[in-house]
Design a protein around this motif. Structure first.
Motif, PDB file in Angstrom:
ATOM      1  N   SER A  20       0.832  -1.200   0.000  1.00  0.00           N
ATOM      2  CA  SER A  20       0.000   0.000   0.000  1.00  0.00           C
ATOM      3  C   SER A  20       0.866   1.248   0.000  1.00  0.00           C
ATOM      4  O   SER A  20       2.000   1.235   0.491  1.00  0.00           O
ATOM      5  CB  SER A  20      -0.891   0.025   1.246  1.00  0.00           C
ATOM      6  OG  SER A  20      -1.683  -1.137   1.330  1.00  0.00           O
ATOM      7  N   CYS A  21       0.288   2.318  -0.513  1.00  0.00           N
ATOM      8  CA  CYS A  21       0.960   3.611  -0.516  1.00  0.00           C
ATOM      9  C   CYS A  21      -0.057   4.655  -0.081  1.00  0.00           C
ATOM     10  O   CYS A  21      -0.996   4.954  -0.835  1.00  0.00           O
ATOM     11  CB  CYS A  21       1.503   3.922  -1.903  1.00  0.00           C
ATOM     12  SG  CYS A  21       2.336   5.512  -2.028  1.00  0.00           S
ATOM     13  N   ALA A  22       0.112   5.172   1.119  1.00  0.00           N
ATOM     14  CA  ALA A  22      -0.800   6.173   1.651  1.00  0.00           C
ATOM     15  C   ALA A  22      -0.209   7.560   1.441  1.00  0.00           C
ATOM     16  O   ALA A  22       0.975   7.780   1.679  1.00  0.00           O
ATOM     17  CB  ALA A  22      -1.041   5.920   3.131  1.00  0.00           C
ATOM     18  N   ALA A  23      -1.049   8.471   1.017  1.00  0.00           N
ATOM     19  CA  ALA A  23      -0.603   9.835   0.761  1.00  0.00           C
ATOM     20  C   ALA A  23      -1.185  10.790   1.784  1.00  0.00           C
ATOM     21  O   ALA A  23      -2.320  10.632   2.228  1.00  0.00           O
ATOM     22  CB  ALA A  23      -1.028  10.274  -0.628  1.00  0.00           C
ATOM     23  N   SER A  24      -0.414  11.782   2.140  1.00  0.00           N
ATOM     24  CA  SER A  24      -0.902  12.857   2.999  1.00  0.00           C
ATOM     25  C   SER A  24      -0.458  14.174   2.396  1.00  0.00           C
ATOM     26  O   SER A  24       0.530  14.243   1.665  1.00  0.00           O
ATOM     27  CB  SER A  24      -0.345  12.715   4.417  1.00  0.00           C
ATOM     28  OG  SER A  24       1.066  12.757   4.403  1.00  0.00           O
ATOM     29  N   GLY A  25      -1.192  15.185   2.659  1.00  0.00           N
ATOM     30  CA  GLY A  25      -0.855  16.499   2.145  1.00  0.00           C
ATOM     31  C   GLY A  25      -1.635  16.890   0.906  1.00  0.00           C
ATOM     32  O   GLY A  25      -1.986  18.044   0.730  1.00  0.00           O
ATOM     33  N   ARG A  26      -1.840  15.943   0.023  1.00  0.00           N
ATOM     34  CA  ARG A  26      -2.633  16.184  -1.179  1.00  0.00           C
ATOM     35  C   ARG A  26      -3.395  14.906  -1.494  1.00  0.00           C
ATOM     36  O   ARG A  26      -3.008  13.840  -1.096  1.00  0.00           O
ATOM     37  CB  ARG A  26      -1.730  16.526  -2.381  1.00  0.00           C
ATOM     38  CG  ARG A  26      -1.055  17.870  -2.297  1.00  0.00           C
ATOM     39  CD  ARG A  26      -2.011  19.010  -2.490  1.00  0.00           C
ATOM     40  NE  ARG A  26      -1.330  20.295  -2.479  1.00  0.00           N
ATOM     41  CZ  ARG A  26      -1.379  21.163  -3.472  1.00  0.00           C
ATOM     42  NH1 ARG A  26      -2.045  20.859  -4.557  1.00  0.00           N
ATOM     43  NH2 ARG A  26      -0.753  22.307  -3.375  1.00  0.00           N
ATOM     44  N   THR A  27      -4.448  15.038  -2.265  1.00  0.00           N
ATOM     45  CA  THR A  27      -5.177  13.841  -2.679  1.00  0.00           C
ATOM     46  C   THR A  27      -4.561  13.285  -3.949  1.00  0.00           C
ATOM     47  O   THR A  27      -4.044  14.040  -4.794  1.00  0.00           O
ATOM     48  CB  THR A  27      -6.658  14.156  -2.943  1.00  0.00           C
ATOM     49  OG1 THR A  27      -6.743  15.123  -3.992  1.00  0.00           O
ATOM     50  CG2 THR A  27      -7.319  14.690  -1.689  1.00  0.00           C
ATOM     51  N   PHE A  28      -4.612  11.959  -4.069  1.00  0.00           N
ATOM     52  CA  PHE A  28      -4.038  11.300  -5.232  1.00  0.00           C
ATOM     53  C   PHE A  28      -4.798  11.625  -6.515  1.00  0.00           C
ATOM     54  O   PHE A  28      -4.268  11.422  -7.604  1.00  0.00           O
ATOM     55  CB  PHE A  28      -4.050   9.782  -5.028  1.00  0.00           C
ATOM     56  CG  PHE A  28      -2.826   9.246  -4.362  1.00  0.00           C
ATOM     57  CD1 PHE A  28      -2.923   8.265  -3.403  1.00  0.00           C
ATOM     58  CD2 PHE A  28      -1.567   9.712  -4.704  1.00  0.00           C
ATOM     59  CE1 PHE A  28      -1.795   7.748  -2.790  1.00  0.00           C
ATOM     60  CE2 PHE A  28      -0.433   9.214  -4.096  1.00  0.00           C
ATOM     61  CZ  PHE A  28      -0.554   8.222  -3.140  1.00  0.00           C
ATOM     62  N   SER A  29      -6.014  12.100  -6.399  1.00  0.00           N
ATOM     63  CA  SER A  29      -6.841  12.265  -7.592  1.00  0.00           C
ATOM     64  C   SER A  29      -6.229  13.222  -8.600  1.00  0.00           C
ATOM     65  O   SER A  29      -6.523  13.145  -9.790  1.00  0.00           O
ATOM     66  CB  SER A  29      -8.245  12.733  -7.196  1.00  0.00           C
ATOM     67  OG  SER A  29      -8.160  13.985  -6.542  1.00  0.00           O
ATOM     68  N   SER A  30      -5.368  14.120  -8.148  1.00  0.00           N
ATOM     69  CA  SER A  30      -4.769  15.081  -9.082  1.00  0.00           C
ATOM     70  C   SER A  30      -3.378  14.641  -9.540  1.00  0.00           C
ATOM     71  O   SER A  30      -2.692  15.405 -10.225  1.00  0.00           O
ATOM     72  CB  SER A  30      -4.698  16.458  -8.420  1.00  0.00           C
ATOM     73  OG  SER A  30      -3.952  16.398  -7.228  1.00  0.00           O
ATOM     74  N   TYR A  31      -2.962  13.446  -9.199  1.00  0.00           N
ATOM     75  CA  TYR A  31      -1.632  12.952  -9.529  1.00  0.00           C
ATOM     76  C   TYR A  31      -1.710  11.638 -10.303  1.00  0.00           C
ATOM     77  O   TYR A  31      -2.706  10.937 -10.271  1.00  0.00           O
ATOM     78  CB  TYR A  31      -0.825  12.675  -8.260  1.00  0.00           C
ATOM     79  CG  TYR A  31      -0.410  13.915  -7.496  1.00  0.00           C
ATOM     80  CD1 TYR A  31      -1.318  14.602  -6.717  1.00  0.00           C
ATOM     81  CD2 TYR A  31       0.896  14.376  -7.563  1.00  0.00           C
ATOM     82  CE1 TYR A  31      -0.940  15.728  -6.024  1.00  0.00           C
ATOM     83  CE2 TYR A  31       1.286  15.501  -6.855  1.00  0.00           C
ATOM     84  CZ  TYR A  31       0.366  16.169  -6.079  1.00  0.00           C
ATOM     85  OH  TYR A  31       0.749  17.286  -5.400  1.00  0.00           O
ATOM     86  N   SER A  32      -0.617  11.312 -10.959  1.00  0.00           N
ATOM     87  CA  SER A  32      -0.396   9.941 -11.410  1.00  0.00           C
ATOM     88  C   SER A  32       0.529   9.295 -10.372  1.00  0.00           C
ATOM     89  O   SER A  32       1.470   9.939  -9.881  1.00  0.00           O
ATOM     90  CB  SER A  32       0.259   9.910 -12.787  1.00  0.00           C
ATOM     91  OG  SER A  32      -0.613  10.382 -13.771  1.00  0.00           O
ATOM     92  N   VAL A  33       0.263   8.042 -10.048  1.00  0.00           N
ATOM     93  CA  VAL A  33       1.026   7.350  -9.019  1.00  0.00           C
ATOM     94  C   VAL A  33       1.652   6.098  -9.608  1.00  0.00           C
ATOM     95  O   VAL A  33       1.001   5.347 -10.324  1.00  0.00           O
ATOM     96  CB  VAL A  33       0.126   6.964  -7.831  1.00  0.00           C
ATOM     97  CG1 VAL A  33       0.929   6.219  -6.783  1.00  0.00           C
ATOM     98  CG2 VAL A  33      -0.497   8.220  -7.229  1.00  0.00           C
ATOM     99  N   GLY A  34       2.911   5.900  -9.299  1.00  0.00           N
ATOM    100  CA  GLY A  34       3.621   4.756  -9.843  1.00  0.00           C
ATOM    101  C   GLY A  34       4.265   3.923  -8.758  1.00  0.00           C
ATOM    102  O   GLY A  34       4.551   4.411  -7.660  1.00  0.00           O
ATOM    103  N   TRP A  35       4.472   2.654  -9.073  1.00  0.00           N
ATOM    104  CA  TRP A  35       5.269   1.756  -8.250  1.00  0.00           C
ATOM    105  C   TRP A  35       6.531   1.394  -9.034  1.00  0.00           C
ATOM    106  O   TRP A  35       6.456   1.051 -10.209  1.00  0.00           O
ATOM    107  CB  TRP A  35       4.498   0.481  -7.922  1.00  0.00           C
ATOM    108  CG  TRP A  35       3.471   0.626  -6.847  1.00  0.00           C
ATOM    109  CD1 TRP A  35       2.132   0.810  -7.015  1.00  0.00           C
ATOM    110  CD2 TRP A  35       3.695   0.589  -5.437  1.00  0.00           C
ATOM    111  NE1 TRP A  35       1.512   0.896  -5.794  1.00  0.00           N
ATOM    112  CE2 TRP A  35       2.438   0.760  -4.809  1.00  0.00           C
ATOM    113  CE3 TRP A  35       4.824   0.429  -4.629  1.00  0.00           C
ATOM    114  CZ2 TRP A  35       2.300   0.779  -3.419  1.00  0.00           C
ATOM    115  CZ3 TRP A  35       4.684   0.442  -3.253  1.00  0.00           C
ATOM    116  CH2 TRP A  35       3.430   0.613  -2.660  1.00  0.00           C
ATOM    117  N   PHE A  36       7.644   1.485  -8.358  1.00  0.00           N
ATOM    118  CA  PHE A  36       8.919   1.062  -8.901  1.00  0.00           C
ATOM    119  C   PHE A  36       9.514   0.045  -7.940  1.00  0.00           C
ATOM    120  O   PHE A  36       9.091  -0.063  -6.786  1.00  0.00           O
ATOM    121  CB  PHE A  36       9.876   2.253  -9.043  1.00  0.00           C
ATOM    122  CG  PHE A  36       9.527   3.183 -10.165  1.00  0.00           C
ATOM    123  CD1 PHE A  36       8.463   4.069 -10.064  1.00  0.00           C
ATOM    124  CD2 PHE A  36      10.266   3.187 -11.344  1.00  0.00           C
ATOM    125  CE1 PHE A  36       8.132   4.926 -11.107  1.00  0.00           C
ATOM    126  CE2 PHE A  36       9.954   4.041 -12.380  1.00  0.00           C
ATOM    127  CZ  PHE A  36       8.888   4.913 -12.261  1.00  0.00           C
TER     128      PHE A  36
END
Length: 123
Positions: A20-36
């Protein structure tokens, strides 16, 4: 945005695991998120990415059909479901975020990184 990866562990070949990758500070909806991922002695490589506002996902050929990236907007969390794990999947897995709706497959294309979570697959 701050990213916190979790869920890694030691599993056997053929098992499943979800990181899992939890985000704080901003919502993921405005970003692209990747796994490396980065294995010992190897370069960091692209695994999967998602832009859920546009409903787009992209996978590396090595994980296509075995891994699934998804998101929970309410929890502001991105998941990587990994099935039929192989020893060659052993690596530290990093989540990353990019301030663009265009998915990138190179690490240089991402602006924010989590600390990584170790996945070890034994044969």
């Amino acid at each position: 945005v701050q990213l916190q990866a979790s869920g890694g562990g030691l599993v056997q070949a053929g098992d499943s695991l979800r990181v899992s990758c939890a985000a704080s500070g901003r919502t993921f909806s405005s970003y692209s998120v990747g796994w490396f991922r980065q294995a010992p002695g190897k370069e960091r490589e692209f695994v999967a990415a998602i832009n859920w506002r546009l409903g787009r996902t992209l996978y590396a050929d090595s994980v296509k059909g075995r891994f699934t990236i998804s998101g929970d907007n309410a929890k502001n969390t991105i998941y990587l479901q990994m099935n039929n794990l192989k020893p060659e999947d052993t690596a530290v897995y990093y989540c990353s975020a990019r301030r663009s709706s265009v998915i990138a497959t190179t690490s240089g294309g991402y602006d924010f990184w989590g600390q990584g979570t170790l996945v070890t697959v034994s044969s």
